[in-house]
Every structure is written in structure tokens, then in C-alpha cells.
Design a protein around this motif. Structure first.
Motif, short mmCIF file in Angstrom:
data_model
loop_
_atom_site.label_atom_id
_atom_site.label_comp_id
_atom_site.label_asym_id
_atom_site.label_seq_id
_atom_site.Cartn_x
_atom_site.Cartn_y
_atom_site.Cartn_z
N LEU A 270 0.83 -1.21 0.00
CA LEU A 270 0.00 0.00 0.00
C LEU A 270 0.86 1.26 0.00
CD1 LEU A 270 -2.88 -0.88 2.50
CD2 LEU A 270 -3.05 -0.56 0.03
N GLU A 271 1.98 1.21 0.74
CA GLU A 271 2.88 2.37 0.78
C GLU A 271 3.46 2.65 -0.60
OE1 GLU A 271 6.41 4.02 3.68
OE2 GLU A 271 6.44 1.91 3.11
N GLU A 272 3.86 1.60 -1.30
CA GLU A 272 4.41 1.78 -2.65
C GLU A 272 3.36 2.38 -3.59
OE1 GLU A 272 5.87 -1.97 -3.93
OE2 GLU A 272 7.54 -2.01 -2.50
N ARG A 273 2.12 1.95 -3.47
CA ARG A 273 1.05 2.51 -4.31
C ARG A 273 0.84 3.99 -4.02
NH1 ARG A 273 -4.42 -0.57 -4.38
NH2 ARG A 273 -4.75 1.18 -5.82
N VAL A 274 0.90 4.35 -2.73
CA VAL A 274 0.73 5.76 -2.36
C VAL A 274 1.86 6.60 -2.94
CG1 VAL A 274 0.74 7.39 -0.43
CG2 VAL A 274 -0.64 5.31 -0.30
N LEU A 275 3.10 6.09 -2.83
CA LEU A 275 4.25 6.84 -3.36
C LEU A 275 4.17 6.98 -4.87
CD1 LEU A 275 7.11 5.34 -1.16
CD2 LEU A 275 6.01 7.56 -0.92
N GLU A 276 3.56 6.00 -5.54
CA GLU A 276 3.40 6.07 -7.00
C GLU A 276 2.20 6.91 -7.40
OE1 GLU A 276 3.16 2.04 -8.19
OE2 GLU A 276 5.28 1.58 -7.78
N GLY A 277 1.44 7.37 -6.41
CA GLY A 277 0.28 8.21 -6.71
C GLY A 277 -0.97 7.43 -7.06
N LYS A 278 -0.97 6.12 -6.83
CA LYS A 278 -2.15 5.31 -7.11
C LYS A 278 -3.02 5.28 -5.86
CE LYS A 278 0.50 2.37 -10.27
NZ LYS A 278 1.00 0.98 -10.54
N LEU A 279 -3.92 6.25 -5.77
CA LEU A 279 -4.68 6.46 -4.54
C LEU A 279 -6.06 5.81 -4.56
CD1 LEU A 279 -3.83 10.25 -4.01
CD2 LEU A 279 -2.53 8.22 -3.27
N GLN A 280 -6.52 5.38 -5.71
CA GLN A 280 -7.87 4.85 -5.81
C GLN A 280 -8.00 3.55 -5.02
OE1 GLN A 280 -9.19 4.27 -9.81
NE2 GLN A 280 -11.31 3.88 -9.25
#
Length: 304
Positions: free
Chosen positions: A150-160
Motif C-alpha cells: 500500500l505504501e508503494e502505491r501511495v508513493l506512486e500516486g495510485k490512490l484509488q
């Protein structure tokens, strides 16, 4: 009803053999068999015996025995139904009341482990309680990997879909934290041995149980803190995105404000107004100049 004599090895015996033997035993039964099992083990308890009333892990000292309960989350469905067990201990025997097969599966695992199972009541309780949390460290590691993803997704801007994933994880970790806290208190209560049912030299086993549960609780608290940090990062990303949107809308509004002023001024149609007859091309030219000037200004300010 299952009766296992403690010793090397643990072996099943019949109720008749129990009456004639002076060996300590572990009796495993369901709720319907509990009164008969308690009579065989020579136990009397205060209050009613009901697995439906088991809601958390605890153990308390009664006049003739220790009465405990275990409410164990299922690792594949932490927020769902739980394994509910009642536990009674006197100076000689251990009685486990379980309407399912969970306790018997734990005992089978103890019997097949490399360590010598159930030589004494203290060692049996140690193996039984530690077997309950034997796989929990692996489960907590899985939670850690999920949070890292989840942290990697947030850092990549994938917030959905972030909230729909983080909320169940936090709920499950909060449930596990409370569960490990209860197990820690249960182990300490056994270690205190208020009724003096256990050998003093073997009370260290219960200290080990409480230490393991405490380490699990510490790991869970760490994961909860990690989850909160990820949620804060997510919120910061959302705020950043909203700020960019507001900045873009501000730029657009700023560009169109002078255009609105120009069109409002030249749209009043006064009789003696300059440029009344041939001012249209000049208004268009002025509007284009204003737009270009605003774009150049915002580019220099790096606002878009």
C-alpha cells in the motif's frame, strides 16, 4: 470425550482407568459432556459453564480450581467468528471444553512436535498456549507486506481504493492487539499461581507464554503505527492533489477575470461609447493580449 494421561508419551485412557489411576490427565470434551467430565476430574466451578459467554481470554482463581477462557481469532478471518474454549485446572487435572475440534488439533500438533509433549501439567499448558500463537508471527509478516504494498502505491500516486484496503487492515490489527494483550495477562496470571497448583520450578513456562504474547502485541502496535504513517502519507498526497486542482482553477479564474471585465465594459452599449461602430476586432485583440500576458506571468511564477 477424550482423556489423555500426561507423561511420556501422552496416551489416551478410559474413564475407568482415570478413576483407578493417580496420573494427571487432560480431558477434552464439548459443552454437553462438560458436567460428566468435571465430575471425572473432581472439579467444582463457581458460576455457569457456557461457551457462548466466552468473549475474551482470561483466567481467574476460584476456590477449588483455575477457571479460564480463550477467545481466539481465526487467522484467515480475524474479524469473523472465533474459536471459543473454556479451560479449568485443579491440583491434578486439566479440563478443556471445546464444541469444535480446534483443541484436539492443537494437542495432535503437540504430540507430533519434536519436543516431548505434556510431561507435566505446566509443560502441557505451555505447549498448548504457545501452539495457539505458533503461526501468528507469519500472519503479522503478511500484514507487513500488505502495508508495504500500500505504501508503494501511495508513493506512486495510485490512490484509488486506498481507504477500502487500509480500514480492514487497521481493524484486524486492533483486534489482534487486544487479543495478544489478553494472552499476556493470562500468562502472567498463571505465573503468579495464586492457588499454588503448579511446581515453582516450572512457573517459568508461563512467563515464556506472556513474553511471546507481549512480543506479538509489540509487533502489532508497530504495524498499527506503520499503517497510520501510510495513511498520513496518503492524506498528504490527497491534499497535494487537491491543492494542484485548486491552483489550476485559480489560474483559470485569474485569466478569465480581466476578460469578464473587458466584455462587461464594452457590452454596456452606451450611445457615445468609443469604438461602438468598429470596436469588436480591438476587443478580440485586447482579450488575446491579456490571455498571453497572464500565461507568461504564470509560467514565470511556475504555477502551471
Amino acid at each position: 470425550m477424550t482423556i489423555l494421561a500426561l507423561g511420556e508419551p501422552m496416551e489416551p485412557i478410559t474413564p475407568e482407568e482415570l478413576r483407578e489411576s493417580d496420573r494427571s490427565v487432560v480431558v477434552v470434551c464439548n459443552g454437553a459432556e462438560a458436567p460428566e467430565a468435571m465430575a471425572l476430574a473432581g472439579m467444582n466451578i463457581e458460576g455457569e459453564l457456557s461457551l457462548e459467554d466466552v468473549t475474551f481470554c482470561k483466567i481467574e482463581s476460584q476456590q477449588e480450581c483455575l477457571a479460564g477462557s480463550l477467545c481466539i481469532p481465526k487467522l484467515l478471518d480475524v474479524l469473523g467468528s472465533r474459536y471459543r474454549i473454556q479451560l479449568f485446572i485443579n491440583q491434578r487435572h486439566i479440563l478443556i471444553v471445546d464444541d469444535g475440534d480446534f483443541s484436539l488439533r492443537l494437542i495432535t500438533q503437540i504430540q507430533h512436535s519434536r519436543t516431548q509433549p505434556g510431561i507435566t501439567r505446566e509443560k502441557f499448558l505451555y505447549h498448548f498456549l504457545t501452539q495457539i500463537i505458533n503461526r501468528d508471527l507469519e500472519v503479522l509478516s503478511q500484514y507487513e507486506r500488505r502495508l508495504m504494498g500500500l505504501e508503494e502505491r501511495v508513493l506512486e500516486g495510485k490512490l484509488q481504493g486506498f481507504e477500502s484496503q487500509i480500514v480492514p487492515i487497521r481493524k484486524e490489527l486492533l483486534t489482534l492487539r487486544g487479543y495478544y494483550d489478553e494472552l499476556t495477562d493470562l500468562g502472567r496470571e498463571l505465573e503468579q499461581d495464586e492457588n499454588q497448583f503448579f511446581a515453582k520450578k516450572q512457573l517459568k513456562f508461563f512467563g515464556t507464554v506472556s513474553d511471546r504474547a507481549d512480543r506479538m502485541m509489540g509487533r502489532t502496535v508497530h504495524l498499527l503505527d506503520y499503517a497510520q504513517q501510510i495513511r498520513d502519507s496518503y492524506q498528504a498526497r490527497v491534499n497535494e492533489q487537491q491543492n494542484r486542482n485548486m491552483q489550476f482553477l485559480t489560474v483559470i479564474s485569474t485569466i478569465f477575470f480581466p476578460l469578464t471585465l473587458i466584455t462587461g465594459w464594452f457590452g454596456m452599449n452606451f450611445r457615445d461609447m468609443p469604438g461602438m461602430n468598429n470596436g469588436y476586432p480591438w476587443v478580440i485583440l485586447l482579450s488575446i493580449v491579456v490571455i498571453i500576458a497572464c500565461i507568461i506571468f504564470f509560467k514565470k511564477k511556475k504555477m502551471f
